[in-house]
Motif scaffolding. Structure first.
Motif, short mmCIF file in Angstrom:
data_model
loop_
_atom_site.label_atom_id
_atom_site.label_comp_id
_atom_site.label_asym_id
_atom_site.label_seq_id
_atom_site.Cartn_x
_atom_site.Cartn_y
_atom_site.Cartn_z
N VAL A 29 0.83 -1.21 0.00
CA VAL A 29 0.00 0.00 0.00
C VAL A 29 0.86 1.26 0.00
O VAL A 29 0.54 2.26 -0.67
CB VAL A 29 -0.96 0.00 1.20
CG1 VAL A 29 -1.73 1.32 1.28
CG2 VAL A 29 -1.94 -1.16 1.09
N ALA A 30 1.98 1.26 0.71
CA ALA A 30 2.86 2.44 0.74
C ALA A 30 3.30 2.80 -0.68
O ALA A 30 3.26 3.98 -1.08
CB ALA A 30 4.08 2.17 1.62
N TRP A 31 3.70 1.81 -1.46
CA TRP A 31 4.18 2.11 -2.81
C TRP A 31 3.03 2.42 -3.77
O TRP A 31 3.20 3.17 -4.73
CB TRP A 31 5.06 0.97 -3.32
CG TRP A 31 6.40 1.03 -2.67
CD1 TRP A 31 6.86 0.27 -1.64
CD2 TRP A 31 7.43 1.98 -2.95
NE1 TRP A 31 8.13 0.66 -1.27
CE2 TRP A 31 8.51 1.71 -2.07
CE3 TRP A 31 7.57 3.03 -3.86
CZ2 TRP A 31 9.68 2.45 -2.06
CZ3 TRP A 31 8.75 3.77 -3.86
CH2 TRP A 31 9.78 3.48 -2.98
N SER A 32 1.85 1.88 -3.49
CA SER A 32 0.71 2.25 -4.34
C SER A 32 0.34 3.72 -4.13
O SER A 32 -0.04 4.43 -5.06
CB SER A 32 -0.50 1.35 -4.04
OG SER A 32 -1.13 1.69 -2.82
N ILE A 33 0.49 4.20 -2.90
CA ILE A 33 0.21 5.62 -2.61
C ILE A 33 1.27 6.50 -3.26
O ILE A 33 0.96 7.60 -3.75
CB ILE A 33 0.16 5.86 -1.09
CG1 ILE A 33 -1.02 5.11 -0.48
CG2 ILE A 33 0.07 7.34 -0.77
CD1 ILE A 33 -2.37 5.47 -1.07
N ALA A 34 2.50 6.05 -3.29
CA ALA A 34 3.55 6.81 -3.97
C ALA A 34 3.23 6.97 -5.45
O ALA A 34 3.55 8.00 -6.06
CB ALA A 34 4.90 6.12 -3.79
N CYS A 35 2.60 5.97 -6.04
CA CYS A 35 2.19 6.06 -7.45
C CYS A 35 0.96 6.94 -7.61
O CYS A 35 0.83 7.68 -8.59
CB CYS A 35 1.90 4.66 -8.00
SG CYS A 35 3.33 3.57 -8.09
#
Length: 442
Positions: A317-323
């Motif tokens: 989820v952290a990297w999906s938010i970065a995207c």
């Protein structure tokens, strides 16, 4: 505190029972989000009829709903941990459906405010009860997918609200008011509330077609019932994880609710779109891309969990938010409506990865007899930040900083940027504490 193990798939009910329950819960979640979000599409007609400002409308979308949604959720969570969850769910669905229909009778800001608060009380029952029951129906390797499917209610319900609201307003917009006999005269937005609210009175009965599942993962020493203060003690012991988890997912809520609450106003003011045009665009952004994102996010996390990455919930989820964050900002600063909608759809695909993993991580580290209460506290925090702060902050920035309703896009972009940075930081900080919490749960 040790927890009775319930990882063997054979101790769970047949998958057909679990998926039937998830289907019914998702239908009710779709209904709840339709009842909750239809207000956002009707900003312009409600403001014209009731003479309210952006700040007041932000209160209706956020604070009015979330105040009692959050406060009522904690005692309701305690009831969910002690009493039949189906009955509590039935009462809640019936109550919020009546409150939604009665919103159509509001003649001023205060009456609509009270109706929104009542909807919040009813809807506070659904998710804590659903999370608790779904966790008793699926083993951990399938839990995020099941919760993500349930979470589709957000995307599909919002999509339904946008389509329904836009269609109703378009169909009856030619008339200043519609006379319904002794009920009196109604504006188009009032009729929309009544139409969306009434089906819940029948659909609420579906919960009784599901068997009440046996509670899995009870802590050994608390099988007779949790001691007074046990939930607080548990949360203090897991505070390193819970602070990062609650904070990270609240920041995502800040992004999501700021966008969904004010996107209709943005497209109406910035590009002069009609409610029907807005409804089609936002139904695509939520119903198609939000649904895909929720499903992909849940499947990815379950895949990593089965491969031994137990804290994949936060990492993915952290990297999906970065995207998602840069696309979200671009959507509300774009001068092209087509590019704006395209960026918004991409943003929502990545943003909705959080749907199942967020609550899934919480269920895995929490003993069964605490799950209703801990879930309610989680929703309380997310509601305070996402539902209360997000919509109101957008209205306040627009009214008191930019002094220009046409700048609402800049206000939303500001909240997306703040929420994205906070979410990425906190979720990454929570990865190590989650591993420690999972170890303690075993």
């Amino acid at each position: 505190m040790t927890i009775e193990k319930a990882e063997d798939a054979s101790v769970y009910p047949p998958s057909s029972v679990g998926w039937r329950a998830v289907t019914i819960f998702t239908i009710l979640y779709i209904l709840s989000y339709a009842d909750r979000k239809i207000l956002s599409l009707m900003i312009i007609p409600i403001q014209n009829d009731l003479k309210i400002s952006d700040f007041q409308f932000g209160l209706l979308q956020g604070f009015a709903f979330s105040l009692l949604y959050a406060l009522a959720g904690i005692p309701i969570g305690r009831l969910i941990d002690r009493y039949p969850r189906r009955l509590i769910m039935y009462i809640g669905v019936t109550f919020w459906s009546l409150a939604t229909a009665l919103s159509g009778f509001a003649q001023n800001f205060a009456a609509l405010f009270v109706a929104r608060m009542s909807i919040g009380v009813g809807e506070a029952t659904l998710s804590p009860a659903s999370y608790s029951m779904i966790s008793d129906l699926f083993p951990k390797g399938k839990l995020s997918t099941a919760l993500s499917v349930y979470g589709l209610g957000v995307s599909i319900g919002s999509s339904f609200a946008f389509l329904m609201g836009g269609s109703i307003i378009t169909l009856v917009a030619a008339a200043d008011a519609i006379n319904l006999g002794w009920f009196g005269s109604f504006h188009a937005w009032q009729i929309a509330f009544v139409i969306v609210g009434l089906p819940g009175l029948l659909l609420s009965l579906l919960v009784f077609t599901i068997p009440e599942p046996r509670r899995m993962g009870l802590s050994q020493k608390d099988k007779a019932g949790p001691e007074r203060g046990a939930v607080l003690k548990f949360m203090v012991e897991r505070r390193s994880f819970l602070i990062c988890h609650f904070g990270g997912f609240s920041a995502i809520g800040l992004m999501a609710f700021s966008v969904s609450s004010w996107a209709p106003a943005f497209y109406g003011r910035q590009f002069g779109w009609t409610p029907f045009q807005i409804g089609i665009a936002l139904a695509t952004y939520t119903g198609v891309f939000g649904t895909l994102g929720a499903l992909v996010g849940g499947r990815l996390v379950d895949m990593f969990v089965r491969r031994g990455v137990e804290n994949a919930h936060l990492h993915v989820v952290a990297w999906s938010i970065a995207c998602a964050t840069p696309f979200g900002i671009a959507a509300f600063l774009s001068h092209s409506p087509m590019y704006s909608v395209a960026f918004l759809c991409i943003m929502n695909f990545f943003l909705m990865f959080f749907t199942g993993p967020g609550v899934g991580a919480l269920q895995l580290i929490t003993p069964n007899e605490f799950r209703g209460q801990v879930s309610a506290i989680y929703l309380f925090v997310v509601s305070l930040v996402g539902l209360s702060v997000g919509p109101v902050a957008v209205g306040a920035i627009t009214d008191f900083i930019f002094y220009d309703r046409a700048k609402v896009g800049w206000s939303v972009a500001t909240l997306i940027g703040i929420g994205g940075v906070l979410a990425f930081t906190l979720l990454n900080l929570g990865r190590a504490p989650m591993l420690r919490a999972l170890k303690a749960a075993r």
